[in-house]
Design an enzyme around this catalytic site. Structure first.
Site, PDB file in Angstrom:
ATOM      1  N   ASN A   1      81.335  70.735  66.334  1.00  0.00           N
ATOM      2  CA  ASN A   1      81.227  69.499  66.972  1.00  0.00           C
ATOM      3  C   ASN A   1      82.669  69.163  65.557  1.00  0.00           C
ATOM      4  OD1 ASN A   1      80.740  66.661  66.988  1.00  0.00           O
ATOM      5  ND2 ASN A   1      78.549  67.390  65.330  1.00  0.00           N
TER       6      ASN A   1
ATOM      7  N   CYS B   1      84.139  63.270  68.992  1.00  0.00           N
ATOM      8  CA  CYS B   1      83.823  61.729  68.796  1.00  0.00           C
ATOM      9  C   CYS B   1      85.460  61.389  68.843  1.00  0.00           C
ATOM     10  CB  CYS B   1      83.260  61.450  67.294  1.00  0.00           C
ATOM     11  SG  CYS B   1      84.585  62.111  65.676  1.00  0.00           S
TER      12      CYS B   1
END
EC number: 2.1.1.189
Length: 375
Positions: A307, A334
């Site tokens: 992540n 993201c």
């Protein structure tokens, strides 16, 4: 979503605000499919979205104006201040906090920092709310400790007005740059972390640890990862760039051996606290650089969850994962552009599943979850 600030031309942060949420989701999905057009994707899961307003659990407010009449919001590119206390992205619970902070700033004599003159003390107000109990963390970002004694002296009044403030700190950021926080954190309360809870998993938020700003969607993201991992035949995993441990703590079972790696010590302290509460003894969290940790290992686990920040995991980690070839990689990103670039560096893997999470409504940004399986 209706926004008076946008309608008046005073704020343009939400560039897609005039589009309906289904239109926004279609545009984001098209962007993601375009970025992954070179890769066969076995399954496209339906995108996940949440509330279109009042969803943010965090406010980052530039303090400007005068000490008698402070403004909380942002500075335009020309330096003009804009008060954003009425921003509809914030929940209604933020309004009384902003309302009490303005007279408090005056009472404590916290002169707003003037960027042009390089004078003043109070740079930012950072406010975070827990969804589980409504408790809040308030951080005053100051240029120096000059006003610290005055702030301490005035604080009892603010705590009386706002008993929901569980954690209050002063952060010292002495540099004349648009940097949100410095290294020094001074706690003004006994409690040092904010308790949060997603899907019955206890999580903790400390001042200098990253935490997702859209809890409604973030909790669905964590639950989805848990479901995906439970379907895989794995007993050992790495959780790299793990933050406060949200993914790993959701995936962990009593017989799962999990190592979580994150460079921020504050975040690792949160993850360890959660693991202890859950009684999970086979979880190990360490404050290290994720790439340096992984590439130093002689063997890799069956599942590697990553992540990373917006820059992606980068070529050195991609090369390591290509060589060591874990059975599965779950990539939470993201920034789908850098994720696509990283996947290009992992030719030995196929994309089993992709799901978009609309973590940032009214903007072009989104979160994406991808399951990669060794060919």
């Amino acid at each position: 979503m209706q926004c008076a600030l946008y309608d008046a031309g005073r704020c343009r942060s939400c560039q897609w605000i005039t589009q309906l949420i289904p239109e926004q989701l279609s545009a984001k999905t098209a962007d993601l499919k375009n970025l992954l057009a070179d890769f066969p994707v076995e399954e496209w899961c339906a995108p996940v979205s949440g509330p279109e307003q009042g969803f943010r659990n965090k406010a980052k407010m530039v303090v400007s104006g005068s000490v008698e009449k402070p403004l909380l919001g942002m500075l335009h590119r020309d330096g003009t201040p804009e008060d954003l206390c009425d921003c509809p992205l914030y929940p209604a619970s933020f309004a009384p906090v902003f309302a009490a902070l303005k007279p408090f700033i005056a009472c404590a004599g916290l002169t707003p920092y003037n960027v042009a003159r390089k004078r003043g003390e109070l740079k930012y107000i950072l406010l975070t709310e827990s969804q589980s109990d409504g408790g809040m963390m308030l951080r005053f970002v100051l240029r120096s400790e000059t006003k610290l004694a005055q702030l301490r002296k005035a604080l009892p009044w603010l705590q009386e007005q706002l008993p929901q403030l569980k954690v209050i700190t002063v952060n010292i950021q002495p540099v004349h740059m648009a940097i949100m926080e410095g290294e020094t954190e001074i706690y003004l309360t006994e409690q040092q972390a904010l308790a949060e809870r997603f899907n019955d998993v206890p999580l903790w938020i400390r001042p200098q640890s990253f935490f997702q700003t859209n809890p409604a969607v973030a909790s669905q993201l964590y639950a989805t990862v848990r479901d995906w991992v439970r379907q895989l035949p794995v007993k050992h995993m790495w959780d790299l760039f793990c933050g406060v441990g949200g993914f790993g703590l959701h995936c962990a079972t009593p017989d799962m051996q999990l190592t979580g790696i994150e460079i921020a010590p504050e975040a690792i302290a949160c993850a360890k606290q959660s693991a202890a509460e859950l009684g999970l003894t086979r979880l190990q969290f360490q404050a290290l650089d994720s790439t340096q940790f992984a590439t130093a290992q002689g063997e890799v686990q069956e599942l590697v969850l990553v992540n990373p920040p917006r820059r992606g995991i980068g070529k050195p980690l991609c090369d390591y994962l290509s060589t060591m070839a874990p059975r599965f990689i779950i990539y939470s990103s993201c920034n789908a552009q850098t994720m696509a670039k990283d996947i290009r560096e992992l030719p030995g893997f196929r994309i089993e599943r992709v799901q978009l999470f609309d973590m940032f409504p009214h903007t072009a940004h989104y979160e994406v979850l991808t399951l990669l399986v060794k060919q």
